[in-house]
Scaffold this motif. Structure first.
Motif, PDB file in Angstrom:
ATOM      1  N   LEU A   6       0.837  -1.211   0.000  1.00  9.99           N
ATOM      2  CA  LEU A   6       0.000   0.000   0.000  1.00  9.99           C
ATOM      3  C   LEU A   6       0.861   1.246   0.000  1.00  9.99           C
ATOM      4  N   VAL A  54      -8.076   5.478  -0.138  1.00  9.92           N
ATOM      5  CA  VAL A  54      -7.934   4.020  -0.011  1.00  9.92           C
ATOM      6  C   VAL A  54      -8.440   3.590   1.360  1.00  9.92           C
ATOM      7  N   ILE A  73     -10.738   3.310  -3.495  1.00  8.06           N
ATOM      8  CA  ILE A  73     -10.083   2.002  -3.619  1.00  8.06           C
ATOM      9  C   ILE A  73     -10.296   1.248  -2.317  1.00  8.06           C
ATOM     10  N   VAL A  95      -9.678  -1.897  -0.154  1.00  8.63           N
ATOM     11  CA  VAL A  95      -8.803  -3.075  -0.014  1.00  8.63           C
ATOM     12  C   VAL A  95      -9.454  -3.989   1.014  1.00  8.63           C
ATOM     13  N   THR A 111       0.330  -7.933  -4.963  1.00 15.04           N
ATOM     14  CA  THR A 111      -0.565  -6.947  -4.337  1.00 15.04           C
ATOM     15  C   THR A 111      -0.319  -5.566  -4.922  1.00 15.04           C
ATOM     16  N   GLU A 112       0.960  -5.237  -5.101  1.00 12.05           N
ATOM     17  CA  GLU A 112       1.278  -3.937  -5.726  1.00 12.05           C
ATOM     18  C   GLU A 112       0.670  -3.850  -7.118  1.00 12.05           C
ATOM     19  N   LEU A 165      -2.928  -3.166  -6.854  1.00 14.32           N
ATOM     20  CA  LEU A 165      -3.208  -1.801  -6.388  1.00 14.32           C
ATOM     21  C   LEU A 165      -2.948  -0.786  -7.507  1.00 14.32           C
ATOM     22  N   ARG A 204      -5.717   1.679  -9.068  1.00 12.51           N
ATOM     23  CA  ARG A 204      -5.536   3.129  -9.185  1.00 12.51           C
ATOM     24  C   ARG A 204      -5.766   3.584 -10.626  1.00 12.51           C
TER      25      ARG A 204
END
Ligand SMILES: Cc1ncc(C[n+]2csc(CCOP(=O)(O)OP(=O)(O)O)c2C)c(N)n1
Ligand SMILES: CC(=O)[C@@H](O)[C@H](O)COP(=O)(O)O
Ligand SMILES: [Mg+2]
Length: 643
Positions: A54, A138, A166, A168, A256-257, A260, A264
């Protein structure tokens, strides 16, 4: 490496190998430190990689990262300049939750679950109105928090909004225990949808050793029921109009990145479904069958065992035991929990009567009105929740229970000051807000014997809500009564019998031990004291009004908000009855208390014995001269009606 991380920007230039090493260091730090201080070890071990990802993708504090409930923000704190955890959850140390005073990277300080998405919707709307387009919003929300109604109110709005949020979803399949209900099944199906080929038989969530593709979190091990039908990708979230990415392995930083970044880039509201494991990387937590070390006290990090095994009875254990007895005697008694079966002491009742206990998820509002339904269906429900969480179910209690005169018993654990969980966890508002519920009866037991007795009295009431409230932690020795006048127990009296006495000391609930010490101190100074415990503090017992007329001062001591509390209600009842006697209520001030220990805070707000004695003596020196020998009985209006 961890000490070299001063701000999240320091993460952005790290290689994957460095990130893996850093994750290991963070896990070691968490185990070593939190085992010394106590705290939410399991939840934070589960979000190490997720938090790093994150903060590599987003630029906090410019981008807003919101933590639902906030108990899983330790890693966030470590990489935003706060690495001294030596006084975690203690006065002067780090709060166990986000804190704006600690960092501009923090926003939500409320530890009540299911609020982050509403904050996010509001922030997104604000950025829309202000034409702010370069700041991401987020919100990290757990699968447990997603069982809270507010979360769905927010999702409904976010889905219709025109500014991206966003979301999560940190899906570890658990609140304390495995998360319950249709949503848990749906998340399992979503996880299963990720890997259609080998959709597992209904097995267990990865957190419980199930296959990573996803299995039903709340199945008992070995349950060979039908495999859940894989949900359409995106499931309920896409049906609402949200984009959906996942499920993603929340322990794989790169994956995960990448999710994300994709979220975005979408430029619209999206759910990123991350599958994690509560307690990850610390086998004692991962293997813990009860709650994966959701919240621990001080433990030996090597063995995972508590270093102090206090055998002292707790209020919760007394309630737990009495519920099992009640369950045997009263087949109509059922119990409800809001995802906290063990913490509120209903686990033994659940073992004994599995068909008579309902875990509704983190859904206190639903619990209250569902209980009204259970009562209408001929049962007597006991809703066991922490006092502070009743706040959000007040309308349901007022309109669905009290208005309908439903026989529902609310048992409020952690009532009064709790301290180390911060301002939003103190159970200090219940005795004030409940004063205005018509017909509601409120009990505050002073010890274990009274808790048992008053719980029984409560479940005998079938035409009104009853509340039994008690504090966190150990319960002392039983405090016997000298006599009972009306419903009021006289615990101590000294000074001239038959004549006026200096002070009527009205102790509420667990303050009895402190008040007994105060009474002794006052008596030692030659003052005439009557110490009483009203037991049921709402409605005001008429016996208190009679007793008050024979004293120069009435003092109420309560571990709850002073404003509108028991002392205020008694003063009003005395005034309504025409009993003219000076009153003083001692309670918790109208303030959000700092993070500190319960005993520390009780002393600080003037609820310790020395403080109370000093204040009462000061008040007595100010009293007007009175005819001390007169046996004039105080006038007591017989028009007195107490609601
Ligand atoms: C309204 C409310 N009810 C109960 C709690 C107690 N509580 C704290 S954390 C937690 C479980 C949260 O589960 P989840 O959202 O899945 O987060 P995880 O611990 O799994 O990361 C509960 C029930 C709370 N904080 N707020
Ligand atoms: C975060 C939360 O709401 C709970 O986990 C809370 O920390 C539990 O407090 P107790 O330790 O009093 O059970
Ligand atoms: Mg969870």
């Amino acid at each position: 490496m961890l000490t070299d991380v001063r701000t999240p920007r320091d993460l952005k230039k790290m290689t994957s190998a460095q990130l893996a090493e850093l994750s290991g260091e963070i896990r070691s730090f968490l185990v070593e430190s939190v085992s010394r201080t106590g705290g939410h070890l399991g939840p934070n071990l589960g979000v190490v990689e997720l938090t790093l990802a994150l903060h590599r993708v987003f630029d906090s504090p410019r981008d807003l990262i919101l933590w639902d409930t906030g108990h899983q923000a330790y890693v966030h704190k470590l990489i935003t300049g706060r690495q001294d955890f030596s006084r975690l959850r203690k006065r002067g140390g780090l709060s166990g939750y986000p804190s704006r005073a600690e960092s501009e990277c923090d926003l939500i300080e409320n530890s009540h679950a299911s609020t982050a998405l509403s904050y996010a919707d509001g922030l997104a709307k604000a950025f829309g109105v202000r034409r702010v387009t370069d700041r991401a919003v987020v919100a990290v929300v757990g699968d447990g928090a997603l069982t809270g109604g507010m979360a769905w109110e927010a999702l409904n709005n976010i889905a219709a909004g025109n500014r991206p949020v966003i979301i999560v979803l940190n899906d570890n399949g658990r609140s304390y225990a495995p998360t319950v209900g249709g949503l848990a099944e749906h998340l399992t199906a979503l996880r299963a949808g990720h890997d259609r080929e080998n959709v597992p038989r209904r097995g267990r969530h990865p957190a419980d050793g199930g296959s990573p593709a996803g299995a039903c979190a709340n199945d008992r091990p070995g349950d060979a029921g039908e495999a859940p039908e894989p949900a359409a990708p995106g499931g309920v979230f896409e049906s609402l109009g949200l984009a959906y990415i996942g499920p993603v392995d929340g322990h794989d930083i790169a994956a995960t990145e990448s999710a994300l970044h994709a979220a975005r880039a979408l430029g619209r509201s999206v759910v990123v479904h991350c599958v994690t494991r509560k307690g990850r990387g610390y086998r004692h937590a991962e293997n813990d069958s009860s709650d994966h070390f959701h919240g621990i006290g001080v433990i030996d990090a090597t063995t995972g065992k508590a270093t102090t095994t206090s055998m002292a009875r707790t209020w919760t254990s007394v309630f737990a035991e009495e519920m099992v007895h009640l369950g045997a005697e009263r087949p109509d008694v059922v119990a409800l929990s809001a995802a906290m079966l063990a913490p509120v002491g209903l686990d033994r009742f659940a073992d004994a009567y599995p068909d008579r206990v309902f875990d509704v998820g983190i859904a206190e509002q639903h619990a209250a009105t569902c209980a009204a339904g259970l009562a209408a269906g001929g049962l007597h429900p006991v809703v066991a929740i922490y006092a502070t969480f009743l706040n959000r179910a007040f309308d349901q209690l007022l309109m669905d229970v009290a208005l309908h005169r439903a026989g529902v018993t609310f048992v409020l654990d952690r009532a009064g000051i709790t301290g180390d969980d911060g301002p939003s966890h103190n159970g200090m508002w219940d005795m004030s807000v409940l004063q205005v519920a018509p017909g509601l009866r409120l009990a505050a037991p002073r010890d274990a014997a009274q808790l048992r007795a008053q719980l029984r009295e409560a479940v005998r009431v079938s035409d009104a809500p009853t509340v039994v409230r008690f504090p966190k932690g150990g319960v002392g020795a039983d405090i016997p009564a000298l006599e009972r006048i009306g419903g009021v127990d006289v615990l101590y009296r000294t000074g001239p019998s038959g004549g006026r006495r200096d002070v009527l000391l009205v102790s509420v609930g667990a303050m009895a031990a402190t008040c007994a010490e105060v009474a002794g101190r006052l008596a030692a100074r030659g003052l005439g004291v009557t110490l009483v415990d009203p037991r049921w503090v709402k409605p005001v017992d008429r016996a208190l009004l009679h007793l008050a007329g024979w004293h120069d001062l009435v003092v109420t001591v309560e571990d709850g908000a002073r404003a509108g509390g028991v002392g205020a209600a008694l003063a009003q009842a005395l005034c309504d009855a025409g009993v003219d006697v000076p009153c003083r209520a001692f309670g918790v001030p109208t303030a959000f208390l700092p993070v500190a220990g319960r005993a520390e805070l009780l002393e600080e707000v003037g609820l310790s014995a020395p403080g109370l004695e000093g204040e009462i003596r000061r008040l007595l020196t100010r009293r007007p001269a009175r005819d001390r020998g007169g046996s004039d009985r105080p006038p007591l209006s017989d028009r007195l009606v107490i609601s």
